[in-house]
Design a protein around this motif. Sequence first.
Motif, PDB file in Angstrom:
ATOM      1  N   CYS A   1       0.382  -0.996   0.008  1.00  0.00           N
ATOM      2  CA  CYS A   1      -0.254  -0.048   0.343  1.00  0.00           C
ATOM      3  C   CYS A   1       1.234   1.229  -0.167  1.00  0.00           C
ATOM      4  O   CYS A   1       2.389   0.962   0.925  1.00  0.00           O
ATOM      5  CB  CYS A   1      -0.894   0.060   1.442  1.00  0.00           C
ATOM      6  SG  CYS A   1      -2.492  -1.000   1.460  1.00  0.00           S
ATOM      7  N   LEU A   2       0.294   2.040  -0.230  1.00  0.00           N
ATOM      8  CA  LEU A   2       0.819   3.516  -0.458  1.00  0.00           C
ATOM      9  C   LEU A   2       2.352   3.153  -1.088  1.00  0.00           C
ATOM     10  O   LEU A   2       2.973   2.481  -1.907  1.00  0.00           O
ATOM     11  CB  LEU A   2       0.974   3.943   0.750  1.00  0.00           C
ATOM     12  CG  LEU A   2      -0.336   4.380   1.640  1.00  0.00           C
ATOM     13  CD1 LEU A   2      -0.328   5.142   2.469  1.00  0.00           C
ATOM     14  CD2 LEU A   2      -1.093   5.140   0.649  1.00  0.00           C
TER      15      LEU A   2
ATOM     16  N   ASN B   1       4.449   0.742   2.925  1.00  0.00           N
ATOM     17  CA  ASN B   1       3.387   0.682   3.839  1.00  0.00           C
ATOM     18  C   ASN B   1       3.015  -1.167   3.303  1.00  0.00           C
ATOM     19  O   ASN B   1       3.305  -1.274   1.978  1.00  0.00           O
ATOM     20  CB  ASN B   1       1.947   0.873   4.395  1.00  0.00           C
ATOM     21  CG  ASN B   1       2.225   2.217   5.180  1.00  0.00           C
ATOM     22  OD1 ASN B   1       3.243   3.319   4.675  1.00  0.00           O
ATOM     23  ND2 ASN B   1       1.692   2.238   5.808  1.00  0.00           N
TER      24      ASN B   1
ATOM     25  N   ASP C   1      -4.668  -1.954  10.356  1.00  0.00           N
ATOM     26  CA  ASP C   1      -4.823  -1.224  10.133  1.00  0.00           C
ATOM     27  C   ASP C   1      -5.080  -0.541   8.768  1.00  0.00           C
ATOM     28  O   ASP C   1      -5.603  -1.401   8.153  1.00  0.00           O
ATOM     29  CB  ASP C   1      -3.677  -0.388   9.897  1.00  0.00           C
ATOM     30  CG  ASP C   1      -2.664  -0.236  11.482  1.00  0.00           C
ATOM     31  OD1 ASP C   1      -3.521   0.610  12.501  1.00  0.00           O
ATOM     32  OD2 ASP C   1      -1.354  -0.830  11.764  1.00  0.00           O
TER      33      ASP C   1
ATOM     34  N   PRO D   1      -4.207   1.755   5.724  1.00  0.00           N
ATOM     35  CA  PRO D   1      -3.557   2.691   5.026  1.00  0.00           C
ATOM     36  C   PRO D   1      -3.393   2.941   4.276  1.00  0.00           C
ATOM     37  O   PRO D   1      -3.607   4.186   3.303  1.00  0.00           O
ATOM     38  CB  PRO D   1      -1.738   1.599   4.941  1.00  0.00           C
ATOM     39  CG  PRO D   1      -1.980   0.342   4.817  1.00  0.00           C
ATOM     40  CD  PRO D   1      -3.272   0.377   5.988  1.00  0.00           C
ATOM     41  N   ASP D   2      -4.495   1.939   3.039  1.00  0.00           N
ATOM     42  CA  ASP D   2      -5.109   2.137   1.873  1.00  0.00           C
ATOM     43  C   ASP D   2      -6.382   1.882   1.862  1.00  0.00           C
ATOM     44  O   ASP D   2      -6.504   1.016   1.264  1.00  0.00           O
ATOM     45  CB  ASP D   2      -4.615   2.303   0.418  1.00  0.00           C
ATOM     46  CG  ASP D   2      -4.740   2.002  -0.397  1.00  0.00           C
ATOM     47  OD1 ASP D   2      -5.872   2.294  -0.443  1.00  0.00           O
ATOM     48  OD2 ASP D   2      -3.793   2.852  -1.420  1.00  0.00           O
TER      49      ASP D   2
ATOM     50  N   HIS E   1      -0.673   7.330  13.676  1.00  0.00           N
ATOM     51  CA  HIS E   1      -0.353   7.399  12.237  1.00  0.00           C
ATOM     52  C   HIS E   1      -1.183   7.136  11.208  1.00  0.00           C
ATOM     53  O   HIS E   1      -2.105   6.946  10.654  1.00  0.00           O
ATOM     54  CB  HIS E   1       1.172   7.218  12.537  1.00  0.00           C
ATOM     55  CG  HIS E   1       2.140   8.171  12.499  1.00  0.00           C
ATOM     56  ND1 HIS E   1       2.960   7.564  12.554  1.00  0.00           N
ATOM     57  CD2 HIS E   1       2.360   8.567  13.494  1.00  0.00           C
ATOM     58  CE1 HIS E   1       4.046   8.262  13.383  1.00  0.00           C
ATOM     59  NE2 HIS E   1       3.914   9.082  14.455  1.00  0.00           N
TER      60      HIS E   1
ATOM     61  N   ASP F   1      -1.061   7.099   7.786  1.00  0.00           N
ATOM     62  CA  ASP F   1      -0.354   5.556   7.179  1.00  0.00           C
ATOM     63  C   ASP F   1      -1.018   4.590   7.669  1.00  0.00           C
ATOM     64  O   ASP F   1      -0.822   3.048   7.212  1.00  0.00           O
ATOM     65  CB  ASP F   1       0.465   5.553   6.790  1.00  0.00           C
ATOM     66  CG  ASP F   1       1.730   5.684   7.715  1.00  0.00           C
ATOM     67  OD1 ASP F   1       1.574   6.483   8.385  1.00  0.00           O
ATOM     68  OD2 ASP F   1       2.828   4.641   6.728  1.00  0.00           O
ATOM     69  N   HIS F   2      -1.730   4.574   8.838  1.00  0.00           N
ATOM     70  CA  HIS F   2      -2.132   3.031   9.429  1.00  0.00           C
ATOM     71  C   HIS F   2      -3.426   3.543  10.185  1.00  0.00           C
ATOM     72  O   HIS F   2      -4.144   2.479  10.236  1.00  0.00           O
ATOM     73  CB  HIS F   2      -1.580   3.500  11.067  1.00  0.00           C
ATOM     74  CG  HIS F   2       0.105   2.505  10.554  1.00  0.00           C
ATOM     75  ND1 HIS F   2       0.896   1.604  10.947  1.00  0.00           N
ATOM     76  CD2 HIS F   2       0.778   3.439  10.228  1.00  0.00           C
ATOM     77  CE1 HIS F   2       1.629   1.408  10.911  1.00  0.00           C
ATOM     78  NE2 HIS F   2       1.987   2.800   9.748  1.00  0.00           N
TER      79      HIS F   2
ATOM     80  N   HIS G   1       5.932  -1.728   7.392  1.00  0.00           N
ATOM     81  CA  HIS G   1       6.387  -1.177   6.060  1.00  0.00           C
ATOM     82  C   HIS G   1       8.064  -2.375   5.472  1.00  0.00           C
ATOM     83  O   HIS G   1       8.216  -2.787   6.119  1.00  0.00           O
ATOM     84  CB  HIS G   1       7.585   0.251   6.513  1.00  0.00           C
ATOM     85  CG  HIS G   1       6.526   0.807   6.450  1.00  0.00           C
ATOM     86  ND1 HIS G   1       6.291   2.184   6.626  1.00  0.00           N
ATOM     87  CD2 HIS G   1       5.716   0.925   8.151  1.00  0.00           C
ATOM     88  CE1 HIS G   1       5.079   3.004   6.729  1.00  0.00           C
ATOM     89  NE2 HIS G   1       5.305   2.502   8.248  1.00  0.00           N
TER      90      HIS G   1
END
Length: 256
Positions: free
Chosen positions: A11-12, A15, A32, A34-35, A59, A61-62, A172
């Motif tokens: 993701c992203l 991630n 999480d 992220p996307d 965060h 992205d989570h 990540h």
Amino acid sequence: MSDLLIRQFPCLSDNYGFLVHDPETGETATIDTPDADRILAEADAAGWRITQIWNTHHHFDHAGGNAAVRAATGARIIAPGYDAHRIPDIDVPVSDGDTVALGRHEARVLFTPGHTLGHVCYHFADDRIAFVGDTLFALGCGRLFEGSPEQMWTSLSRLAAWPEETRIYCAHEYTQANAAFALSVDPDNRDLQAYAAAVEAERARGEPTVPTTIGAELAANPFLRPADPAIRKRLGLEAADDATVFAEIRRRKDNF
């Protein structure tokens, strides 16, 4: 052998997304968000219905996709209560020692401050699986945005106590860069040399380096090895306590 099904996908920019599915009950958690679009597409491709969102920390992205995933699925949001002011609409706030269930599988919540002050990890002890967010990485650990080195070292020490076969799903794909740094502080470690070579080959083939295991990290990850005499000698900290050595390793990584 666990019968949990795990769907891992990028993701992203770097991630990983994780969908965890209990085939007996049909329950699915996204670890999480992220996307949101990618997560929903992956669940659809698998034929899984997302019923829960498990956040490790606040965060973007989570947790940034929480609202969209929830709107599309009705999933409950399970997240650290410490971050309730930064993660909206938590249905089940969790803290250290709590348990959360995915079908008949149970995960224990571990409070792991360091990267952030409210970070938690989710450990399926019976399944030998853990989702550790940005606390522990393959050959690395999370940057200390909010917590202290002492907090992070305590958190990592708790993870290091898990059985060595525990599979670690970190959030990540940082392993190649982490390996280059690790070799700078522990260049004679043969386990690390072999690990780094394997990572180079995996990335050249476009393969993920996640998950890792606690055993692999104990052997090669310098952030779990501040007691190692060779690392201490290289850093000039032979007489320091482990937290101080860890802090110096983290400082060097921040400037690597």
